[in-house]
Design a protein around this motif. Structure first.
Motif, PDB file in Angstrom:
ATOM      1  N   ALA A   1      48.402  42.265  31.527  1.00  0.00           N
ATOM      2  CA  ALA A   1      49.107  41.170  32.196  1.00  0.00           C
ATOM      3  C   ALA A   1      48.178  40.438  33.160  1.00  0.00           C
ATOM      4  O   ALA A   1      48.144  39.190  33.189  1.00  0.00           O
ATOM      5  CB  ALA A   1      50.321  41.720  32.948  1.00  0.00           C
ATOM      6  N   ILE A   2      47.388  41.174  33.917  1.00  0.00           N
ATOM      7  CA  ILE A   2      46.446  40.563  34.863  1.00  0.00           C
ATOM      8  C   ILE A   2      45.407  39.740  34.090  1.00  0.00           C
ATOM      9  O   ILE A   2      45.032  38.630  34.493  1.00  0.00           O
ATOM     10  CB  ILE A   2      45.745  41.647  35.715  1.00  0.00           C
ATOM     11  N   GLY A   3      44.972  40.271  32.941  1.00  0.00           N
ATOM     12  CA  GLY A   3      44.010  39.559  32.108  1.00  0.00           C
ATOM     13  C   GLY A   3      44.551  38.209  31.654  1.00  0.00           C
ATOM     14  O   GLY A   3      43.864  37.179  31.739  1.00  0.00           O
ATOM     15  N   ILE A   4      45.804  38.194  31.200  1.00  0.00           N
ATOM     16  CA  ILE A   4      46.414  36.938  30.727  1.00  0.00           C
ATOM     17  C   ILE A   4      46.539  35.948  31.888  1.00  0.00           C
ATOM     18  O   ILE A   4      46.227  34.758  31.758  1.00  0.00           O
ATOM     19  CB  ILE A   4      47.797  37.218  30.098  1.00  0.00           C
ATOM     20  N   LEU A   5      46.966  36.452  33.058  1.00  0.00           N
ATOM     21  CA  LEU A   5      47.142  35.572  34.215  1.00  0.00           C
ATOM     22  C   LEU A   5      45.809  34.987  34.676  1.00  0.00           C
ATOM     23  O   LEU A   5      45.723  33.811  35.033  1.00  0.00           O
ATOM     24  CB  LEU A   5      47.798  36.341  35.373  1.00  0.00           C
ATOM     25  N   ALA A   6      44.758  35.819  34.637  1.00  0.00           N
ATOM     26  CA  ALA A   6      43.447  35.341  35.099  1.00  0.00           C
ATOM     27  C   ALA A   6      42.857  34.349  34.106  1.00  0.00           C
ATOM     28  O   ALA A   6      42.314  33.306  34.485  1.00  0.00           O
ATOM     29  CB  ALA A   6      42.504  36.518  35.309  1.00  0.00           C
ATOM     30  N   ALA A   7      43.008  34.654  32.796  1.00  0.00           N
ATOM     31  CA  ALA A   7      42.450  33.759  31.778  1.00  0.00           C
ATOM     32  C   ALA A   7      43.166  32.416  31.779  1.00  0.00           C
ATOM     33  O   ALA A   7      42.560  31.384  31.477  1.00  0.00           O
ATOM     34  CB  ALA A   7      42.543  34.417  30.404  1.00  0.00           C
ATOM     35  N   SER A   8      44.452  32.419  32.126  1.00  0.00           N
ATOM     36  CA  SER A   8      45.199  31.157  32.147  1.00  0.00           C
ATOM     37  C   SER A   8      45.197  30.523  33.551  1.00  0.00           C
ATOM     38  O   SER A   8      45.991  29.626  33.812  1.00  0.00           O
ATOM     39  CB  SER A   8      46.635  31.380  31.656  1.00  0.00           C
ATOM     40  N   LYS A   9      44.335  31.048  34.429  1.00  0.00           N
ATOM     41  CA  LYS A   9      44.137  30.487  35.774  1.00  0.00           C
ATOM     42  C   LYS A   9      45.395  30.502  36.638  1.00  0.00           C
ATOM     43  O   LYS A   9      45.558  29.684  37.533  1.00  0.00           O
ATOM     44  CB  LYS A   9      43.633  29.018  35.693  1.00  0.00           C
ATOM     45  N   GLN A  10      46.298  31.425  36.368  1.00  0.00           N
ATOM     46  CA  GLN A  10      47.484  31.515  37.228  1.00  0.00           C
ATOM     47  C   GLN A  10      47.207  32.367  38.455  1.00  0.00           C
ATOM     48  O   GLN A  10      47.964  32.348  39.419  1.00  0.00           O
ATOM     49  CB  GLN A  10      48.674  32.071  36.444  1.00  0.00           C
ATOM     50  N   ILE A  11      46.134  33.186  38.402  1.00  0.00           N
ATOM     51  CA  ILE A  11      45.699  33.938  39.585  1.00  0.00           C
ATOM     52  C   ILE A  11      44.171  33.818  39.686  1.00  0.00           C
ATOM     53  O   ILE A  11      43.500  33.586  38.670  1.00  0.00           O
ATOM     54  CB  ILE A  11      46.085  35.444  39.515  1.00  0.00           C
ATOM     55  N   PRO A  12      43.612  33.985  40.898  1.00  0.00           N
ATOM     56  CA  PRO A  12      42.157  33.920  41.036  1.00  0.00           C
ATOM     57  C   PRO A  12      41.498  35.169  40.468  1.00  0.00           C
ATOM     58  O   PRO A  12      42.076  36.256  40.512  1.00  0.00           O
ATOM     59  CB  PRO A  12      41.948  33.841  42.554  1.00  0.00           C
ATOM     60  N   GLY A  13      40.299  35.001  39.941  1.00  0.00           N
ATOM     61  CA  GLY A  13      39.619  36.127  39.309  1.00  0.00           C
ATOM     62  C   GLY A  13      38.624  36.817  40.215  1.00  0.00           C
ATOM     63  O   GLY A  13      37.925  37.742  39.802  1.00  0.00           O
ATOM     64  N   LYS A  14      38.602  36.383  41.486  1.00  0.00           N
ATOM     65  CA  LYS A  14      37.549  36.827  42.398  1.00  0.00           C
ATOM     66  C   LYS A  14      37.485  38.349  42.580  1.00  0.00           C
ATOM     67  O   LYS A  14      36.408  38.943  42.564  1.00  0.00           O
ATOM     68  CB  LYS A  14      37.788  36.149  43.748  1.00  0.00           C
ATOM     69  N   LEU A  15      38.646  38.989  42.762  1.00  0.00           N
ATOM     70  CA  LEU A  15      38.647  40.421  43.080  1.00  0.00           C
ATOM     71  C   LEU A  15      38.601  41.316  41.842  1.00  0.00           C
ATOM     72  O   LEU A  15      38.523  42.531  41.945  1.00  0.00           O
ATOM     73  CB  LEU A  15      39.899  40.766  43.890  1.00  0.00           C
ATOM     74  N   LEU A  16      38.669  40.711  40.653  1.00  0.00           N
ATOM     75  CA  LEU A  16      38.818  41.517  39.442  1.00  0.00           C
ATOM     76  C   LEU A  16      37.645  42.458  39.206  1.00  0.00           C
ATOM     77  O   LEU A  16      37.809  43.585  38.773  1.00  0.00           O
ATOM     78  CB  LEU A  16      38.993  40.621  38.203  1.00  0.00           C
ATOM     79  N   GLU A  17      36.443  41.992  39.537  1.00  0.00           N
ATOM     80  CA  GLU A  17      35.251  42.787  39.271  1.00  0.00           C
ATOM     81  C   GLU A  17      35.248  44.073  40.102  1.00  0.00           C
ATOM     82  O   GLU A  17      34.715  45.089  39.685  1.00  0.00           O
ATOM     83  CB  GLU A  17      33.995  41.948  39.564  1.00  0.00           C
ATOM     84  N   HIS A  18      35.886  44.037  41.271  1.00  0.00           N
ATOM     85  CA  HIS A  18      35.836  45.192  42.176  1.00  0.00           C
ATOM     86  C   HIS A  18      37.096  46.043  42.133  1.00  0.00           C
ATOM     87  O   HIS A  18      37.303  46.877  42.999  1.00  0.00           O
ATOM     88  CB  HIS A  18      35.575  44.715  43.606  1.00  0.00           C
ATOM     89  N   SER A  19      37.951  45.784  41.148  1.00  0.00           N
ATOM     90  CA  SER A  19      39.213  46.522  41.093  1.00  0.00           C
ATOM     91  C   SER A  19      39.432  47.103  39.700  1.00  0.00           C
ATOM     92  O   SER A  19      38.853  46.631  38.720  1.00  0.00           O
ATOM     93  CB  SER A  19      40.386  45.605  41.419  1.00  0.00           C
ATOM     94  N   GLU A  20      40.267  48.133  39.645  1.00  0.00           N
ATOM     95  CA  GLU A  20      40.724  48.661  38.362  1.00  0.00           C
ATOM     96  C   GLU A  20      42.244  48.714  38.404  1.00  0.00           C
ATOM     97  O   GLU A  20      42.831  48.981  39.451  1.00  0.00           O
ATOM     98  CB  GLU A  20      40.143  50.058  38.119  1.00  0.00           C
TER      99      GLU A  20
END
Ligand SMILES: [Zn+2]
Length: 506
Positions: A86-105
């Motif tokens: 779900a987070i992947g879909i939201l980030a790819a469709s720019k509905q959420i920022p992707g900034k913190l994704l690299e540092h989170s699981e």
């Protein structure tokens, strides 16, 4: 760019290998494809993710969505990937920022309304995530487990929306309150068992050398009572051992249960004799640990040993040798730790009175021997101590109310003896074999002859010889003696009387 990468973790045994969720949105007819997971899991996951997104008032992109879970060869079962997808879909469709994704699981199952549900094996995931220097984001319901590890490097959310607020850096997710594993009082006390001094002595030797123990004797002699005291004679778990055990419970999903309190106390597991092989050793389509793994670093008590299915008992041989159990599935091989100490108890015959001076046994010799033969030779081979537990006469109980040492007193001796073994050979006496056994259990000339004569007279096998040596080593270690004496050997030979007990039946 309409590509997003989200980190998550699979669960294989008590390991949590890393998984990358790659989400790509492209133009074309609207479609939603997930690759790298089994088909049924994919179908269910798709429906949950779509509903959770819509019910959380996000837009479900009307584009061609491709999700890849890598590496593909890793078995991926269950709903734990919902949140990451779900987070992947939201980030790819720019509905959420992707900034913190690299540092989170992200790990968690989504309910249709967007609520976040707990997953199994959160401790393993949290530890692996910490080693990768990322923050684990998962369901609030996993809080009791996460508090035990990782010094709170985690974020707990109740819903998908809370996770998104966190990624927008609007609201920080709370951390699991830290919980320290402690030793609990109120364990069972050895001194509560009246009489039975020889059985208590055997229990102490078993505790000292981590030997497996078989008790046989008529019903009502307190075999279960004695066995349940063994954990109180063992030194408490170390923090890392307790965490390892907690991690197994977290995979078995037993942590929330009232009966399961993860502490520094040694576990004591007592499966019923009707237990199936998967219940005892672990299994299932998504393999879960069995009783032997829940008894890791502790005691597995099998009461009424001959009543267990022989095929079930045969499964114990491998873990008793290696300290872990390997469960093979078409998709993968899963290992669970299972270094337990076995205590088994049995009646001497079906009616329970064979060899019991007072009452007469009503079983035929054939029935008695069949009963005894339900325990296979190879299993018996892995049990160093065999002790007969006899009835204590009522008159004796009244006049002799000496109870012997308390659990704490015995534990003190056990602890010293275990320290000695560890310094000398870096393993317990029960684990000595081959060259190590010869090296650390050297006998003097007269002791050697005594043992050789006894072996001849009693007709004991070479394996029985080794077991006598190991037990004699533990007896000497309890006295902090370097040399095994003739007395130690005689005592050790006394713990091999199971076969002799039945010998006169032919
Ligand atoms: Zn009988």
């Amino acid at each position: 760019m309409s590509l997003a990468i989200v980190h998550t973790r699979a669960q294989v045994g008590v390991q949590a290998p890393a998984v990358r969720v790659e989400c790509h949105l492209s133009n074309g007819l609207p479609a939603f494809n997930i690759v790298g997971m089994p088909e049924t899991t994919v179908r269910e996951s798709k429906d949950r993710v779509r509903s959770a997104l819509l019910n959380s008032h996000f837009e479900f992109p009307q584009r061609r969505i491709t999700i890849n879970l890598a590496p593909a060869e890793l078995p991926k079962e269950g709903a734990r990937y919902d949140l990451a997808i779900a987070i992947g879909i939201l980030a790819a469709s720019k509905q959420i920022p992707g900034k913190l994704l690299e540092h989170s699981e992200f790990i968690g199952e989504l309910a249709l309304n967007g609520e976040l549900r707990a997953v199994r094996g959160a401790i393993a995931a949290a530890l692996a995530c910490q080693a990768a220097h990322r923050t684990l984001i998962c369901s609030h319901d996993n809080s009791p487990e996460l508090g035990l590890c990782c010094n709170g490097a985690n974020g707990l959310a109740k819903s998908l929306l809370e996770v998104c607020a966190h990624l927008y850096e609007r609201e920080k997710l709370p951390r699991a309150p830290e919980r320290k594993l402690a030793q609990l009082n109120g364990g069972l006390e050895l001194a509560d068992v009246i009489g039975q001094h020889s059985a208590k002595r055997a229990l102490e030797i078993a505790a000292a050398g981590a030997h497996n123990l078989l008790m046989f004797g008529p019903p009502g002699t307190g075999k279960s009572m004695l066995a349940s005291r063994l954990p109180s004679l063992l030194p408490p778990l170390m923090q890392e051992q307790a965490l390892e055990l907690a991690s197994i419970h977290s995979v078995a999903n037993t942590i929330g249960q009232k009966s399961v309190v993860v502490s520094l106390n040694r576990p004591f597991r007592q499966p019923h004799h009707s237990a199936s092989a998967p219940a005892l050793v672990g299994g299932g389509s998504q393999p879960r640990p069995g009783e032997i793994s829940l008894a890791h670093h502790g005691v597995l008590f099998l009461d009424e040993l001959p009543e267990f299915k022989r095929s079930v008992l045969e499964h114990l041989r491998e873990p008793m040798e290696s300290g872990e159990i390997c469960i093979s599935r078409a998709s993968a091989q899963v290992n669970f730790p299972a270094r337990f100490q076995l205590v088994a108890a049995m009646n001497p015959c079906p009616c329970g009175h064979y060899g019991d001076g007072g009452q007469r046994c009503s079983c035929t010799p054939t029935r008695i021997l069949n009963y005894k033969d339900k325990i296979s030779g190879p299993l018996l081979d892995r049990i160093d101590l065999q002790v007969q537990v006899e009835k204590v006469a009522l008159s004796k109980l009244r006049e002799n109310n000496s109870t012997g040492d308390t659990s704490a007193e015995v534990q003190q001796r056990v602890r010293q003896s275990r320290d000695l073994q560890h310094r000398r050979q870096s393993c317990s006496n029960a684990e000595l074999s081959g060259d190590k056994l010869r090296e650390y259990c050297k006998l003097g000339e007269s002791e050697h002859q005594l043992l050789a004569r006894a072996m001849d007279k009693l007709g004991l096998s070479a394996r029985a010889y080794d077991r006598c040596l190991r037990v004699a080593r533990s007896i000497a270690d309890l006295k902090q003696e370097t040399q095994i004496s003739a007395g130690d050997l005689s005592e050790a030979l006394g713990y091999r009387n199971f076969d002799r007990f039945y010998a006169r039946l032919g």
